[in-house]
Design an enzyme around this catalytic site. Structure first.
Site, PDB file in Angstrom:
ATOM      1  N   LEU A   1      21.268  14.047  12.912  1.00 43.21           N
ATOM      2  CA  LEU A   1      21.219  13.472  14.251  1.00 43.21           C
ATOM      3  C   LEU A   1      19.786  13.034  14.494  1.00 43.21           C
ATOM      4  CD1 LEU A   1      23.214  16.079  16.419  1.00 43.21           C
ATOM      5  CD2 LEU A   1      24.031  13.862  15.612  1.00 43.21           C
ATOM      6  N   ASP A   2      19.614  11.947  15.257  1.00 43.43           N
ATOM      7  CA  ASP A   2      18.270  11.514  15.617  1.00 43.43           C
ATOM      8  C   ASP A   2      17.543  12.635  16.367  1.00 43.43           C
ATOM      9  OD1 ASP A   2      18.841   9.072  14.538  1.00 43.43           O
ATOM     10  OD2 ASP A   2      19.213   8.076  16.451  1.00 43.43           O
ATOM     11  N   LYS A   3      16.246  12.597  16.306  1.00 44.52           N
ATOM     12  CA  LYS A   3      15.436  13.633  16.954  1.00 44.52           C
ATOM     13  C   LYS A   3      15.782  13.791  18.436  1.00 44.52           C
ATOM     14  CE  LYS A   3      10.624  14.940  17.879  1.00 44.52           C
ATOM     15  NZ  LYS A   3       9.189  14.583  17.674  1.00 44.52           N
TER      16      LYS A   3
END
Length: 380
Positions: free
Chosen positions: A143-145
């Protein structure tokens, strides 16, 4: 380096794996050249027989590994001792644990993996679930940050391979929630726009590129809207491109609230709405090893829940919410209900027998061997 012959029993997790892959998974410090030499000279054996690096293993087989073979540059790195607060942080993220998986609710602002300037990440916290008799858990997807929500971690290499196959084969169902600026004219549909790395950004940013990009498709549905200012959208990525949901929503003119990278200043709402990104991996449905099925929902982070409440959105309106069936009864309650049902049934039958009187005996036909004689043929 060991100076003794070692024996390993192939586990269920390694059933069907190639010999060279078994070494890479279980004894990564031994290089392929060494494995090939051992196989050629008969030093490595399976159930006493010679074997080739490409041969596949079966659970229960005994693998004989000769002494030595460790490459100095491939020595396993020592485990980093986690601080008490890091262990606490890792444990606090856990939503569910099974024999093959650990499911986390990743908070926004925490990277999934490390990089040149990223030292704090989920992967670095996985030693909190590692013990001497268990392999280190492995990330299966990312998942993106700044995206929060469901993140699946596999407990074993075999489980990681199984889950990875589900993700790459698109059989895993992922549902995201997003708050976007404005309200799409078409309330439900599919965004089909190829994506590629944007030149001049060092690969840090994606853009729509129908000529040279990779196919990318996102199914979306507007669940609710707050006048014309913002809307709550349910998303299902049908492909898995980098930043896909963020780029697709910005491309149709409705960037995710708080996503300045793709929406610029237009991505921020006025007033007290948080400037953090409002994208959350809400639910994951995936089949695992041995037919095990996971269906997991992650609670919203604080800033997302606060904005939902501020805009008057009701979480129960989403189709992605798990069905809430009747509460499971205890064994004692089930037994009591069964006894009560039997009692009521016997009571009703007693009344039925009294009203009908004694039942006449049936005549048996000669051809039937003791079975009731057949009546005349006709339509029922």
């Amino acid at each position: 380096m060991t100076d003794k012959v070692r024996q390993f029993t192939v586990s269920e997790d390694d059933d069907g794996i190639r010999l060279d892959r078994w070494f890479k998974r279980n004894l990564p410090q031994i290089g392929f050249a060494t494995i090939s030499r051992w196989a050629r000279t008969g030093q490595v054996r399976v159930d006493g027989g010679r074997v080739k690096p490409e041969d596949r293993l079966s659970a229960g087989q005994v693998l004989r590994v000769p002494p030595g073979g460790e490459a100095p540059h491939k020595q396993a790195k020592p485990r980093r001792e986690l601080k008490p607060e890091e262990i606490e942080q890792a444990q606090a993220m856990v939503i569910k644990q099974t024999k093959s998986a650990i499911v986390l609710n990743k908070p926004p602002g925490l990277a999934t993996q490390g990089g040149s300037k990223t030292t704090k990440h989920v992967d670095g916290l996985l030693d909190a679930f590692h013990s001497d008799d268990q392999p280190r858990p492995r990330l299966v997807h990312r998942l993106d940050k700044d995206t929060s929500g469901v993140l699946l971690v596999a407990r074993t290499p075999g489980a990681a391979a199984s889950y990875s196959k589900r993700f790459s084969g698109r059989s895993a169902k992922k549902i995201y929630w997003a708050l976007v600026v404005g309200v799409p004219d078409i309330r439900e549909g599919t965004i089909d726009a190829a994506l590629a790395k944007q030149p001049g950004t060092g690969g840090e940013k994606m853009h729509v590129d129908e000529e040279n990009g990779q196919p990318a498709r996102t199914r979306y549905r507007v669940v609710d809207a707050a006048a014309k200012a913002a809307s709550w959208v349910e998303l299902e990525p049908l492909t898995g491109r980098t930043h896909q949901l963020r780029v697709h929503l910005a491309a149709i003119g409705h960037p995710i609230v708080g996503d300045g990278k793709y929406g610029g200043q237009d991505a921020f709402l006025t007033g007290s709405v948080s400037r953090k990104m409002h994208l959350h991996a809400r639910r994951l449905i995936i089949a695992g090893p041995g037919g095990e099925k996971l269906d997991v929902t992650a609670e919203l982070p604080e800033h997302f829940a606060a904005t939902m409440e501020q805009l008057g959105f009701d979480p129960s309106m989403s189709d992605a919410e798990p069905e809430q069936g009747p509460p499971e009864r205890s064994k004692a309650e089930k037994k009591q209900a069964a006894r009560q049902h039997a009692k009521q049934y016997r009571k009703s039958r007693r009344g039925e027998r009294r009203s009908r009187g004694p039942e006449p005996k049936k005549k048996l036909g000669k051809k039937s061997g003791g079975r009731p004689a057949k009546g005349p043929k006709g339509k029922s």
